[in-house]
Each structure stands twice: as C-alpha cells, then as structure tokens.
Scaffold this motif. Structure first.
Motif, short mmCIF file in Angstrom:
data_model
loop_
_atom_site.label_atom_id
_atom_site.label_comp_id
_atom_site.label_asym_id
_atom_site.label_seq_id
_atom_site.Cartn_x
_atom_site.Cartn_y
_atom_site.Cartn_z
N GLU A 38 0.82 -1.16 0.09
CA GLU A 38 -0.02 -0.01 0.06
C GLU A 38 1.08 1.36 0.06
OE1 GLU A 38 -3.39 2.19 3.01
OE2 GLU A 38 -2.89 -0.04 2.94
N ASN A 39 2.01 1.29 0.93
CA ASN A 39 2.83 2.46 0.88
C ASN A 39 3.60 2.41 -0.48
OD1 ASN A 39 2.07 2.91 3.57
ND2 ASN A 39 3.81 1.93 4.49
N LEU A 40 4.16 1.26 -1.09
CA LEU A 40 5.00 1.52 -2.07
C LEU A 40 4.22 1.97 -3.26
CD1 LEU A 40 6.90 -1.93 -1.17
CD2 LEU A 40 7.81 0.34 -1.38
N SER A 41 2.97 1.31 -3.37
CA SER A 41 2.18 1.87 -4.37
C SER A 41 2.01 3.34 -4.62
CB SER A 41 0.63 1.15 -4.38
OG SER A 41 0.94 -0.13 -4.55
N LEU A 42 1.68 3.95 -3.44
CA LEU A 42 1.46 5.50 -3.44
C LEU A 42 2.83 6.02 -3.69
CD1 LEU A 42 0.17 8.21 -2.95
CD2 LEU A 42 0.64 7.75 -0.48
N LEU A 189 13.91 17.58 6.98
CA LEU A 189 12.65 17.17 7.71
C LEU A 189 12.58 15.96 8.48
CD1 LEU A 189 10.54 17.91 4.31
CD2 LEU A 189 11.09 19.56 6.10
N CYS A 190 11.60 15.73 9.33
CA CYS A 190 11.45 14.70 10.02
C CYS A 190 9.87 14.41 10.38
CB CYS A 190 12.07 14.63 11.56
SG CYS A 190 11.59 13.30 12.68
N GLU A 191 9.20 13.54 9.66
CA GLU A 191 7.94 13.21 9.85
C GLU A 191 7.04 14.53 9.44
OE1 GLU A 191 7.01 11.92 13.99
OE2 GLU A 191 7.95 9.85 13.23
N GLN A 192 7.37 15.14 8.26
CA GLN A 192 6.65 16.54 8.06
C GLN A 192 6.13 16.32 6.49
OE1 GLN A 192 10.27 18.32 9.49
NE2 GLN A 192 9.04 20.12 9.48
N ASP A 193 5.15 17.27 6.38
CA ASP A 193 4.31 17.58 5.28
C ASP A 193 5.02 18.32 4.20
OD1 ASP A 193 2.11 17.65 3.57
OD2 ASP A 193 0.74 17.55 5.21
N SER A 194 4.25 18.45 2.93
CA SER A 194 5.01 19.15 1.83
C SER A 194 5.05 20.68 2.05
CB SER A 194 4.35 18.69 0.58
OG SER A 194 2.88 18.79 0.75
N ASP A 195 4.30 21.13 2.91
CA ASP A 195 4.31 22.53 3.23
C ASP A 195 5.85 23.01 3.85
OD1 ASP A 195 3.64 21.14 5.57
OD2 ASP A 195 2.54 22.90 6.31
N THR A 227 3.10 8.99 2.77
CA THR A 227 2.24 7.73 3.09
C THR A 227 1.41 8.01 4.40
OG1 THR A 227 3.85 6.31 4.18
CG2 THR A 227 3.37 5.92 1.81
N ARG A 228 1.45 8.89 5.14
CA ARG A 228 0.71 9.12 6.02
C ARG A 228 -0.61 9.82 5.55
NH1 ARG A 228 2.62 13.88 8.59
NH2 ARG A 228 0.75 15.03 7.47
N LYS A 229 -1.73 9.45 6.34
CA LYS A 229 -3.09 9.88 6.04
C LYS A 229 -3.06 11.50 5.92
CE LYS A 229 -8.10 9.28 6.95
NZ LYS A 229 -9.08 8.48 7.75
N GLY A 230 -3.55 12.21 4.97
CA GLY A 230 -3.56 13.46 5.16
C GLY A 230 -2.52 14.47 4.46
N TYR A 231 -1.45 13.59 4.09
CA TYR A 231 -0.32 14.16 3.67
C TYR A 231 -0.63 14.80 2.25
CZ TYR A 231 4.50 15.05 1.56
OH TYR A 231 5.64 15.37 1.15
N HIS A 232 -0.14 16.09 1.98
CA HIS A 232 -0.52 16.77 0.86
C HIS A 232 0.46 16.11 -0.27
CE1 HIS A 232 -2.28 19.37 3.75
NE2 HIS A 232 -3.33 19.81 2.95
N VAL A 233 -0.21 15.35 -1.04
CA VAL A 233 0.80 14.51 -2.11
C VAL A 233 0.74 15.39 -3.18
CG1 VAL A 233 0.88 12.54 -3.74
CG2 VAL A 233 0.23 12.22 -1.38
N GLU A 234 -0.19 16.00 -3.51
CA GLU A 234 -0.27 16.83 -4.69
C GLU A 234 0.72 18.19 -4.75
OE1 GLU A 234 -1.11 17.89 -8.67
OE2 GLU A 234 -1.55 15.98 -7.62
N ALA A 258 8.25 6.64 5.42
CA ALA A 258 7.20 6.70 4.46
C ALA A 258 6.96 5.06 3.98
CB ALA A 258 7.16 7.65 3.57
N VAL A 259 8.21 4.56 3.50
CA VAL A 259 8.32 3.34 2.84
C VAL A 259 7.53 2.04 3.82
CG1 VAL A 259 9.60 1.30 2.05
CG2 VAL A 259 10.32 3.83 1.58
N VAL A 260 7.52 2.30 5.05
CA VAL A 260 7.24 1.23 6.10
C VAL A 260 6.06 1.64 7.17
CG1 VAL A 260 9.18 -0.20 5.61
CG2 VAL A 260 9.18 1.44 7.59
N LEU A 261 5.95 2.92 6.87
CA LEU A 261 4.69 3.56 7.90
C LEU A 261 3.51 2.61 8.14
CD1 LEU A 261 4.32 6.25 9.72
CD2 LEU A 261 2.72 6.94 7.71
N ASN A 262 3.38 2.16 9.43
CA ASN A 262 2.29 1.36 9.79
C ASN A 262 2.33 -0.25 9.35
OD1 ASN A 262 0.88 3.54 11.36
ND2 ASN A 262 0.04 4.23 9.43
#
Length: 393
Positions: A38-42, A189-195, A227-234, A258-262
């Motif tokens: 699931e992570n790898l596909s994203l 970065l460390c566990e951060q979003d694209s902003d 791969t965290r829910k809510g991350y701003h991929v776009e 992000a590769v192995v999250l959860n």
C-alpha cells in the motif's frame, strides 16, 4: 528464504490483544506485505507523476528479506556509510547513494565499489575525496544546510539547528568547487508534510538557486511523510515538477519512514505485573533495547487496544525487563486488567526499530516475521545467544 510457520497456537500464551497475530514466542517483529505494498504503490505513483526517483533510506529500514519486493517500486537505496552501501548494492540493486558527515579515508576505495552517488558534508570533504570519486566514475554532490528549521518538537532530528555539523551553509560554500559537483542534497525534515518542504525550498533557492541550473540533480532528502493519511501529495508532486522544469535537474527523494509506515508490529508478552503506587506491567520487550526512539525522541508508540491514561478503565505503566530504571515505554489504559502471559502489540514498529536494536543486559533480540498477502507467515530470523556473543570480545 524464510521458514513458513505451521498453524496451531503454541501453548503458554495468554490473551492476544486484538487477535490476528501469530502464536510465536515473543518478542517478535511482524512486517506485513499488504501494508508495505500500500505504501509502495503510493510512492510509485508520486515517482511517476512527479518524474522523480525515490530511494529507500536504509537507516530507517534495512530488512533486506523484502528488498526484492521494494525494488519493484523504488529506484535504489541510500546509505550512511560503507556497510549500508554494500548492503544496498548487493541486496537491493538500482542506484546506491551515500552520505556521511565525514568519510574514513581507509574506506573510500572500497566504498567506491558500491556507491553510485557520493554526497559530501563540507567543502573540505569535497576537496579531500571528490577527485577520487570522479575518477571512479561516481556522481558527486554536497550536502547543503539551508539554515531553515521547520522542526516542531524533534530537536534531536533538526540538522538546521544552531551549531549543527550537518551540511554546508551559504557562508561556507566555495563557488570554485562547482565544476567538481553534480548535485546538491539537503535533508531537513522529520515526519513532515510538503508545506514544510516548500518553506525549505524557498530558503534553499534564495541561497543556492543561482547554482542549481549548473547541477545534474537535487536530492530533497527524507522525512517526507508521504504515506501518512492527510499528507498533501499533490503539492509535493507540483514542487518536484517545478524544480525539474525550472532548473533542468533530476530530483531524488529518500524517505525511510514513508516506505514502511504502519507496516510493522512488535508483539510482546507481560512477564509480571507489580504495584508501586501505580500498576506496572513488565514486558519481554524493552524500550532501551528494542525501540530506542521511545527514549531518544521521546516517542510514545501506539498500542493495539490501548488508550491514553483515563481513556479506559485499567491503567498500566508498560516497562521493559532490563535493569535500566528508565526502561519505560509509557502509560496506557485498557478495557480489562493485564495478567502474566497477555500479549501487548505495539504498532508502527518497522521503522527505526530493527536497525537500532541492541543486546544491553544480554536482552534477546526480537525474532523477525513476515506475513505475505496470502496470509502465510514466514519466520525470517530468530536470534539466539550466538548473536549476543558475536557482538562482544
């Protein structure tokens, strides 16, 4: 290959918190193929849509048993030195990128056998090793400190903090070394979003953007919680596309988490429950030995079926079996009392766990299990006394 585990529960186990976990002697790590995919596909989607290359940061996850799966989705690995570089090249393949704050001269010749990209931390390191790397046909980069901290609570992971040894600042940069360089690298970065990446890029471009069109690539490091829910991929995709278009460079990302999250668990058992003003459940899993980030960050791992203090009826401090008084994982509440033999399952335990385990107090290392999408569970590795002995003199 791993060893398939036969069905049928092993005797001597208490209740299993949440169910669905192999009845195998604890403690053990369990990594699940379905969650990995699931992570790898994203990540592959981001790579394709943004036109960038994504590498596995082995410092976060080095379970090479699953490298054949990972290399179907990722373009290579990153390493922090000789051993990780060799592991990445021999077990993963693809591109092997290496960064170290300072390289050992005695290891450089061997390192050049495995590395494709070498990133140097300072102009002095470039001066010392870049010619050798270029003569070996390697791509050469320098790590930049954009002097832009976006950390929110993880000071131990802030390479832009005052006095940081990581990366070259604008004042330290030597323009005369540009002909030796193929690329720039920064990792902030460390566990951060694209902003936060966007903010960092603005600072980086303000200081180094005028040089970027002379480069072949830019590596945006790790810490992207893609791969965290809510991350701003776009937004990440658009940032990468702009860099490629504006500067004509290849772009790399090197996430680990992000590769192995959860995608992993640490399954432990209650050895004893003691009382000293509070209820304390002593587990066969140790914060100090099996999940050091609990003490280093600090970090409170989620527990399957467990809640915050006051959320559920029965409150326990979960603690490890070592002599370290601070070998404490945290306070958790449960709907029912814990008893000897009950299993406690820690979630999100693939990243920065197996790579950091140690045998302090002679504590046994957790076994490593892998569950395939088919449901078949394989024993990848079981550690014993010899593994403890070989670490000593």
């Amino acid at each position: 290959m791993g060893t398939s585990l036969a069905g049928g529960p092993e005797s001597g186990f208490g209740r299993l918190m949440g169910g669905g976990f192999p009845q195998f002697p604890t403690p053990y790590f369990l990594v699940e193929e379905e969650r990995l995919v699931e992570n790898l596909s994203l990540l592959r989607q981001v790579s394709q849509e943004a036109g960038c290359k994504i590498l596995l940061a082995q410092k976060a996850f080095s379970m090479f048993y699953v490298y054949p799966l990972l290399r179907q989705y990722l373009q290579g690995t990153t390493a922090s030195g000789l051993y990780e570089a060799r592991l990445g090249k021999e077990k993963f393949g693809g591109e092997t990128h290496v960064f170290s704050p300072a390289y050992r001269p005695s290891e450089m010749k061997e390192l050049l056998r495995f590395a494709d990209h070498l990133v140097f931390n300072s102009p002095a390191q470039v001066e010392k090793f870049a010619f050798q790397a270029r003569e070996a046909g390697k791509s050469v980069g320098i790590r930049i400190n954009p002097e832009c901290s976006t950390q929110k609570g993880h000071a131990i992971y802030d390479p832009c903090a005052p006095g940081s040894r990581l990366g070259t600042t604008k004042a330290q940069f030597r323009e005369e070394q540009l002909p030796l360089l193929d690329g720039f690298h920064f990792h902030t970065l460390c566990e951060q979003d694209s902003d936060d990446l966007e903010v960092t890029l603005e600072a980086f471009e303000a200081s180094f953007g005028s040089y970027l069109s002379q480069m072949k690539w830019i590596n945006l490091g790790g810490g992207h919680h893609i791969t965290r829910k809510g991350y701003h991929v776009e937004r990440l995709i658009q940032l990468v596309r702009r860099l490629r278009r504006q500067y004509g460079v290849d772009v790399y990302l090197e996430p680990g988490e992000a590769v192995v999250l959860n995608a992993g668990f640490l399954v432990s058992s209650v050895l004893e429950v003691v009382h000293n003003q509070i209820e304390i459940a002593i587990l066969d899993a140790s914060a100090a030995c099996h999940m050091p980030d609990v003490l280093e960050m600090p970090y409170r791992p989620p527990v399957l079926g467990g809640g915050m203090p006051g959320e559920k009826t029965h409150l326990y401090q979960l603690a490890g079996p070592t002599c370290l008084a601070g070998d404490v994982i945290g306070d958790y509440s449960f709907h029912y009392p814990l008893s000897e033999g009950d299993q406690v399952v820690f979630e999100d335990m693939a990243l920065y766990t197996m790579v950091k385990t140690n045998t302090f107090n002679g504590t046994a290392l957790p076994s490593i299990l892998f569950r395939r999408c088919s449901g078949e569970v394989e024993l990848v590795k079981r550690f014993g006394y010899e593994d403890f002995l070989e670490r000593l003199s």
